[in-house]
Design a protein around this motif. Structure first.
Motif, mmCIF file in Angstrom:
data_model
loop_
_atom_site.group_PDB
_atom_site.id
_atom_site.type_symbol
_atom_site.label_atom_id
_atom_site.label_comp_id
_atom_site.label_asym_id
_atom_site.label_seq_id
_atom_site.Cartn_x
_atom_site.Cartn_y
_atom_site.Cartn_z
ATOM 1 N N GLY A 82 32.162 39.111 47.049
ATOM 2 C CA GLY A 82 31.643 40.192 46.209
ATOM 3 C C GLY A 82 31.961 41.563 46.786
ATOM 4 O O GLY A 82 32.304 42.495 46.053
ATOM 5 N N GLY A 83 31.859 41.702 48.107
ATOM 6 C CA GLY A 83 32.194 42.962 48.761
ATOM 7 C C GLY A 83 33.656 43.334 48.573
ATOM 8 O O GLY A 83 33.988 44.500 48.297
ATOM 9 N N ILE A 84 34.525 42.355 48.720
ATOM 10 C CA ILE A 84 35.955 42.604 48.502
ATOM 11 C C ILE A 84 36.210 42.975 47.043
ATOM 12 O O ILE A 84 37.003 43.875 46.745
ATOM 13 N N ALA A 85 35.533 42.286 46.117
ATOM 14 C CA ALA A 85 35.690 42.587 44.692
ATOM 15 C C ALA A 85 35.271 44.022 44.387
ATOM 16 O O ALA A 85 35.912 44.717 43.592
ATOM 17 N N TYR A 86 34.196 44.478 45.029
ATOM 18 C CA TYR A 86 33.741 45.854 44.828
ATOM 19 C C TYR A 86 34.817 46.835 45.313
ATOM 20 O O TYR A 86 35.136 47.806 44.630
ATOM 21 N N ALA A 87 35.359 46.567 46.493
ATOM 22 C CA ALA A 87 36.393 47.445 47.052
ATOM 23 C C ALA A 87 37.639 47.460 46.170
ATOM 24 O O ALA A 87 38.244 48.524 45.954
ATOM 25 N N MET A 88 38.017 46.296 45.629
ATOM 26 C CA MET A 88 39.202 46.246 44.760
ATOM 27 C C MET A 88 38.952 46.999 43.461
ATOM 28 O O MET A 88 39.838 47.699 42.959
ATOM 29 N N GLY A 89 37.741 46.870 42.904
ATOM 30 C CA GLY A 89 37.406 47.634 41.704
ATOM 31 C C GLY A 89 37.452 49.133 41.974
ATOM 32 O O GLY A 89 37.932 49.918 41.148
ATOM 33 N N TYR A 90 36.972 49.526 43.153
ATOM 34 C CA TYR A 90 36.975 50.938 43.534
ATOM 35 C C TYR A 90 38.395 51.490 43.616
ATOM 36 O O TYR A 90 38.696 52.549 43.055
ATOM 37 N N VAL A 91 39.271 50.790 44.312
ATOM 38 C CA VAL A 91 40.632 51.319 44.475
ATOM 39 C C VAL A 91 41.345 51.385 43.126
ATOM 40 O O VAL A 91 42.067 52.344 42.847
ATOM 41 N N ASN A 92 41.143 50.386 42.272
ATOM 42 C CA ASN A 92 41.783 50.413 40.948
ATOM 43 C C ASN A 92 41.333 51.617 40.125
ATOM 44 O O ASN A 92 42.159 52.364 39.601
ATOM 45 N N GLU A 93 40.032 51.758 39.995
ATOM 46 C CA GLU A 93 39.489 52.754 39.068
ATOM 47 C C GLU A 93 39.446 54.167 39.634
ATOM 48 O O GLU A 93 39.638 55.128 38.890
ATOM 49 N N GLN A 94 39.189 54.297 40.927
ATOM 50 C CA GLN A 94 39.018 55.629 41.512
ATOM 51 C C GLN A 94 40.277 56.183 42.171
ATOM 52 O O GLN A 94 40.399 57.389 42.345
ATOM 53 N N LYS A 95 41.197 55.309 42.557
ATOM 54 C CA LYS A 95 42.380 55.766 43.294
ATOM 55 C C LYS A 95 43.705 55.419 42.610
ATOM 56 O O LYS A 95 44.751 55.887 43.036
ATOM 57 N N ALA A 96 43.672 54.591 41.563
ATOM 58 C CA ALA A 96 44.934 54.138 40.958
ATOM 59 C C ALA A 96 44.953 54.306 39.441
ATOM 60 O O ALA A 96 45.648 53.570 38.739
ATOM 61 N N ASN A 97 44.158 55.244 38.920
ATOM 62 C CA ASN A 97 44.192 55.562 37.500
ATOM 63 C C ASN A 97 43.872 54.356 36.608
ATOM 64 O O ASN A 97 44.399 54.221 35.512
ATOM 65 N N GLY A 98 43.016 53.454 37.086
ATOM 66 C CA GLY A 98 42.632 52.299 36.279
ATOM 67 C C GLY A 98 43.635 51.167 36.268
ATOM 68 O O GLY A 98 43.462 50.181 35.549
ATOM 69 N N SER A 99 44.682 51.269 37.069
ATOM 70 C CA SER A 99 45.682 50.198 37.144
ATOM 71 C C SER A 99 45.117 49.017 37.911
ATOM 72 O O SER A 99 44.423 49.185 38.917
ATOM 73 N N ILE A 100 45.428 47.796 37.452
ATOM 74 C CA ILE A 100 44.994 46.612 38.205
ATOM 75 C C ILE A 100 46.064 46.155 39.208
ATOM 76 O O ILE A 100 45.858 45.184 39.919
ATOM 77 N N PHE A 101 47.160 46.876 39.301
ATOM 78 C CA PHE A 101 48.218 46.475 40.228
ATOM 79 C C PHE A 101 47.764 46.469 41.696
ATOM 80 O O PHE A 101 48.119 45.540 42.435
ATOM 81 N N PRO A 102 46.987 47.460 42.171
ATOM 82 C CA PRO A 102 46.563 47.385 43.572
ATOM 83 C C PRO A 102 45.743 46.134 43.884
ATOM 84 O O PRO A 102 46.021 45.429 44.853
ATOM 85 N N SER A 103 44.748 45.837 43.045
ATOM 86 C CA SER A 103 43.921 44.664 43.336
ATOM 87 C C SER A 103 44.712 43.370 43.154
ATOM 88 O O SER A 103 44.496 42.398 43.881
ATOM 89 N N TRP A 104 45.656 43.353 42.216
ATOM 90 C CA TRP A 104 46.488 42.159 42.039
ATOM 91 C C TRP A 104 47.336 41.922 43.286
ATOM 92 O O TRP A 104 47.439 40.789 43.768
ATOM 93 N N MET A 105 47.909 42.980 43.850
ATOM 94 C CA MET A 105 48.732 42.817 45.046
ATOM 95 C C MET A 105 47.872 42.419 46.254
ATOM 96 O O MET A 105 48.271 41.583 47.063
ATOM 97 N N ILE A 106 46.691 43.016 46.378
ATOM 98 C CA ILE A 106 45.771 42.643 47.462
ATOM 99 C C ILE A 106 45.401 41.173 47.342
ATOM 100 O O ILE A 106 45.453 40.414 48.320
ATOM 101 N N HIS A 107 45.053 40.762 46.136
ATOM 102 C CA HIS A 107 44.655 39.376 45.860
ATOM 103 C C HIS A 107 45.824 38.420 46.124
ATOM 104 O O HIS A 107 45.651 37.350 46.725
ATOM 105 N N PHE A 108 47.014 38.812 45.672
ATOM 106 C CA PHE A 108 48.218 38.004 45.879
ATOM 107 C C PHE A 108 48.494 37.792 47.366
ATOM 108 O O PHE A 108 48.695 36.658 47.828
ATOM 109 N N ILE A 109 48.505 38.869 48.132
ATOM 110 C CA ILE A 109 48.820 38.760 49.563
ATOM 111 C C ILE A 109 47.768 37.938 50.290
ATOM 112 O O ILE A 109 48.093 37.113 51.154
ATOM 113 N N SER A 110 46.506 38.116 49.912
ATOM 114 C CA SER A 110 45.444 37.329 50.531
ATOM 115 C C SER A 110 45.597 35.839 50.220
ATOM 116 O O SER A 110 45.460 34.988 51.103
ATOM 117 N N ASN A 111 45.885 35.522 48.955
ATOM 118 C CA ASN A 111 46.088 34.116 48.587
ATOM 119 C C ASN A 111 47.337 33.534 49.250
ATOM 120 O O ASN A 111 47.364 32.358 49.621
#
Length: 199
Positions: A158-187
């Motif tokens: 849940g903490g990681i999900a919060y951080a990924m939501g933050y970077v998408n919406e607050q730092k990447a103009n609402g793009s889901i690409f940052p969290s997708w890449m973070i999730h991809f590399i982690s998996n």
């Protein structure tokens, strides 16, 4: 195995996109294209988003190692790659990119967070999506690892999900690409650990 994972990935992407698609079709199709509405858009502040993404990825690695240690005796999504070595690497890359990371990002950070953000303040919307994400990832292991370890998994994911939501919406103009890449590399990291039976 590669073909099986590809078929499974396509099915997961379609299933996780079904509810968002109908929601968009009913209420948003005249305002924005479906993919853009989900967050498939250009990142405006790439350097800032990249810095935040690297920090979150480092935290994700730490959390991922801890989570894998907690559930080491339980079958998980990456268990299918146990001991395959380099021969399983193409399947792990495909799994990491499309099988869970993309469908989950479409649903949680694309649909759920953006939908909630339209009806409440961002911190509340982000907290709700992160709790739902954490509950999904933690509670499915509760019968196998017990409620205490499951609660730890809920908090970590849940903490990681919060951080990924933050970077998408607050730092990447609402793009889901940052969290997708973070999730991809982690998996990918989890899959490689499984390939070589590290944990």
């Amino acid at each position: 195995m590669f073909v099986q994972i590809l078929a499974s990935s396509i099915l997961e992407i379609l299933l996780f996109s079904l509810i968002p698609f109908f929601w968009w079709l009913v209420g948003r199709r005249n305002k924005e294209g479906f993919l853009s509405w989900l967050g498939f858009r250009r990142i405006e502040h790439k350097k800032e988003a990249a810095v935040y993404s690297v920090v979150i990825l480092a935290a994700f690695f730490a959390v991922g190692c801890f989570a894998m240690f907690i559930i080491r005796d339980v079958e998980s999504a990456v268990s299918q790659f146990d001991g395959l070595g380099l021969a399983g690497l193409p399947s792990v890359v495909l799994y990491a990119l499309l099988n869970t990371s993309l469908p989950e990002e479409i649903f949680f950070r694309g649909f759920l967070l953006k939908g909630l953000n339209r009806v409440c303040f961002f911190p509340t919307a982000n907290m709700i999506q992160s709790i739902v994400f954490g509950m999904l990832h933690g509670m499915m292991f509760a019968p196998f690892v017990g409620i205490v370890k499951a609660a730890v998994l809920v908090l970590c994911t849940g903490g990681i999900a919060y951080a990924m939501g933050y970077v998408n919406e607050q730092k990447a103009n609402g793009s889901i690409f940052p969290s997708w890449m973070i999730h991809f590399i982690s998996n990918l990291f989890s899959g490689i650990i499984s390939l070589f039976s590290v944990i």
